[in-house]
Write a protein that holds these residues in place. Structure first.
Motif, mmCIF file in Angstrom:
data_model
loop_
_atom_site.group_PDB
_atom_site.id
_atom_site.type_symbol
_atom_site.label_atom_id
_atom_site.label_comp_id
_atom_site.label_asym_id
_atom_site.label_seq_id
_atom_site.Cartn_x
_atom_site.Cartn_y
_atom_site.Cartn_z
ATOM 1 N N LEU A 156 -21.496 -33.461 114.920
ATOM 2 C CA LEU A 156 -20.771 -32.740 113.930
ATOM 3 C C LEU A 156 -19.520 -31.581 114.004
ATOM 4 C CD1 LEU A 156 -19.802 -33.634 111.006
ATOM 5 C CD2 LEU A 156 -21.211 -32.463 109.743
ATOM 6 N N GLU A 157 -18.352 -32.024 113.993
ATOM 7 C CA GLU A 157 -16.689 -31.157 113.604
ATOM 8 C C GLU A 157 -16.998 -30.764 112.511
ATOM 9 O OE1 GLU A 157 -13.710 -31.029 117.065
ATOM 10 O OE2 GLU A 157 -12.611 -31.579 115.433
ATOM 11 N N ILE A 158 -16.651 -29.637 111.855
ATOM 12 C CA ILE A 158 -16.268 -28.980 110.947
ATOM 13 C C ILE A 158 -15.275 -27.965 111.028
ATOM 14 C CG2 ILE A 158 -15.950 -27.926 108.965
ATOM 15 C CD1 ILE A 158 -19.527 -29.009 109.494
ATOM 16 N N THR A 159 -14.005 -28.228 110.596
ATOM 17 C CA THR A 159 -12.613 -27.597 110.490
ATOM 18 C C THR A 159 -12.483 -26.501 108.913
ATOM 19 O OG1 THR A 159 -11.708 -28.806 111.984
ATOM 20 C CG2 THR A 159 -10.366 -26.907 111.246
ATOM 21 N N THR A 160 -12.385 -25.605 109.025
ATOM 22 C CA THR A 160 -11.895 -24.563 107.734
ATOM 23 C C THR A 160 -10.904 -24.073 108.040
ATOM 24 O OG1 THR A 160 -13.972 -22.802 108.765
ATOM 25 C CG2 THR A 160 -14.708 -24.841 107.348
ATOM 26 N N GLY A 161 -9.970 -23.791 107.863
ATOM 27 C CA GLY A 161 -9.304 -23.671 107.785
ATOM 28 C C GLY A 161 -8.493 -24.021 109.045
ATOM 29 N N ASP A 162 -8.014 -22.770 109.873
ATOM 30 C CA ASP A 162 -7.553 -23.202 111.467
ATOM 31 C C ASP A 162 -8.843 -23.163 112.560
ATOM 32 O OD1 ASP A 162 -5.192 -23.877 110.503
ATOM 33 O OD2 ASP A 162 -4.463 -21.189 110.980
ATOM 34 N N THR A 163 -10.121 -23.298 112.170
ATOM 35 C CA THR A 163 -10.710 -22.578 113.215
ATOM 36 C C THR A 163 -12.426 -24.042 113.159
ATOM 37 O OG1 THR A 163 -10.917 -20.584 112.804
ATOM 38 C CG2 THR A 163 -13.382 -21.745 113.985
ATOM 39 N N ALA A 164 -11.987 -24.823 114.077
ATOM 40 C CA ALA A 164 -13.079 -25.906 114.472
ATOM 41 C C ALA A 164 -14.379 -25.158 114.934
ATOM 42 C CB ALA A 164 -12.574 -27.026 115.150
ATOM 43 N N HIS A 165 -15.521 -25.900 114.603
ATOM 44 C CA HIS A 165 -16.967 -25.350 114.800
ATOM 45 C C HIS A 165 -17.555 -26.814 115.048
ATOM 46 C CE1 HIS A 165 -16.243 -21.377 112.430
ATOM 47 N NE2 HIS A 165 -15.958 -22.311 111.146
ATOM 48 N N THR A 166 -18.295 -26.653 115.953
ATOM 49 C CA THR A 166 -19.129 -28.235 116.635
ATOM 50 C C THR A 166 -20.568 -27.870 116.440
ATOM 51 O OG1 THR A 166 -17.074 -28.574 118.453
ATOM 52 C CG2 THR A 166 -19.500 -29.477 118.493
ATOM 53 N N LEU A 167 -21.279 -28.784 115.604
ATOM 54 C CA LEU A 167 -22.253 -28.513 114.902
ATOM 55 C C LEU A 167 -23.195 -29.728 115.944
ATOM 56 C CD1 LEU A 167 -21.106 -26.842 112.704
ATOM 57 C CD2 LEU A 167 -22.436 -27.893 111.516
ATOM 58 N N HIS A 168 -24.467 -29.136 116.526
ATOM 59 C CA HIS A 168 -25.075 -30.606 116.927
ATOM 60 C C HIS A 168 -26.750 -29.927 116.413
ATOM 61 C CE1 HIS A 168 -22.679 -30.527 120.586
ATOM 62 N NE2 HIS A 168 -22.579 -29.543 120.761
ATOM 63 N N THR A 169 -27.533 -30.826 116.618
ATOM 64 C CA THR A 169 -28.640 -31.523 115.352
ATOM 65 C C THR A 169 -29.726 -30.075 115.668
ATOM 66 O OG1 THR A 169 -29.266 -33.769 116.179
ATOM 67 C CG2 THR A 169 -30.498 -32.466 115.499
ATOM 68 N N GLY A 170 -29.530 -29.343 114.039
ATOM 69 C CA GLY A 170 -30.255 -28.113 114.386
ATOM 70 C C GLY A 170 -29.647 -27.415 113.433
ATOM 71 N N ASP A 171 -28.623 -27.556 114.466
ATOM 72 C CA ASP A 171 -27.337 -26.050 113.852
ATOM 73 C C ASP A 171 -26.815 -25.777 112.538
ATOM 74 O OD1 ASP A 171 -26.922 -25.347 116.640
ATOM 75 O OD2 ASP A 171 -25.496 -26.248 116.806
ATOM 76 N N CYS A 172 -26.654 -24.697 112.048
ATOM 77 C CA CYS A 172 -26.302 -24.735 110.569
ATOM 78 C C CYS A 172 -25.206 -23.612 110.772
ATOM 79 C CB CYS A 172 -27.330 -23.705 109.505
ATOM 80 S SG CYS A 172 -27.346 -23.665 107.496
ATOM 81 N N LEU A 173 -24.043 -24.035 109.931
ATOM 82 C CA LEU A 173 -22.717 -23.605 109.411
ATOM 83 C C LEU A 173 -22.355 -22.852 107.868
ATOM 84 C CD1 LEU A 173 -19.304 -23.011 110.705
ATOM 85 C CD2 LEU A 173 -19.273 -25.125 109.632
ATOM 86 N N ARG A 174 -21.947 -21.786 108.023
ATOM 87 C CA ARG A 174 -22.173 -21.360 106.244
ATOM 88 C C ARG A 174 -20.878 -20.863 106.072
ATOM 89 N NH1 ARG A 174 -21.693 -15.863 105.030
ATOM 90 N NH2 ARG A 174 -22.932 -15.427 106.881
#
Length: 200
Positions: A156-174
């Motif tokens: 999963l790729e989650i973009t907040t503002g101008d920053t894209a975060h790539t998540l793989h299984t088990g990763d957690c984004l806050r």
């Protein structure tokens, strides 16, 4: 104006109870504020005809459209959906949890926490099919809303503002929600994640 919505074939199947209650609640919220359909259209950049059909449960909102309405009414989507549930229980079995689906966008949302409009925290399960790409461009319904996204399966790729975060299984984004966000399922399999929402 935009008019993102899912249409159901007329006269085939009545809308599910939750969608009928959602339509009624959206109409109530507009009436409580004394807004006309034209005023709500101006505030959300959604056509008057789409809003009218939505409030009559003739169409179902997409996730992006529901997000625009939540921003106008200054409440998170979780609270809006909790408000259309029946009397809130303390325990909800897995097969009784409310599921809302945005078929065209490839997004399925399961309300895991027992619904209650007064709670400050909630757990939601989200699923995105491969290739799904959902942008929430309107201002957040509650600025500073805290979100924790724990990816249970897929990519999963989650973009907040101008920053894209790539998540793989088990990763957690806050993060705290201040502006637009974008969710993209970048892997070959569905992305499944737990979303923890905390009101500021």
């Amino acid at each position: 104006m935009g008019s993102e919505a899912r249409c159901s074939a007329p006269g085939v199947v009545p809308p599910p109870p939750i969608e009928s209650r959602l339509a009624a609640r959206l109409a109530e919220l507009r009436t409580e504020r004394g807004w006309s359909l034209d005023e709500l259209a101006r505030r959300t950049d959604v056509s008057r005809s789409t809003l009218s059909r939505l409030e009559r449960a003739e169409i179902s909102p997409t996730a992006a459209l529901l997000n625009r309405l939540c921003a106008a009414y200054e409440r998170p989507m979780s609270r809006l959906l909790a408000e259309v549930e029946a009397a809130p229980p303390q325990l909800v079995r897995a097969d009784e949890q409310s599921v809302w689906e945005d078929v065209p966008s490839g997004f399925t949302r399961r309300s895991v926490s027992p619904p209650h409009p007064g709670l400050r925290g909630e757990v939601v399960e989200g699923r995105l099919r491969p290739g799904a790409d959902i942008a929430y461009d309107s201002p957040p319904p509650v600025p500073g809303l805290e979100q924790h996204i724990w990816l249970l399966a897929g990519e999963l790729e989650i973009t907040t503002g101008d920053t894209a975060h790539t998540l793989h299984t088990g990763d957690c984004l806050r993060f705290r929600l201040w502006g637009p966000t974008r969710f993209r399922c970048t892997g070959p399999t569905p992305a499944r994640y737990a979303l923890l929402v905390v009101l500021p």
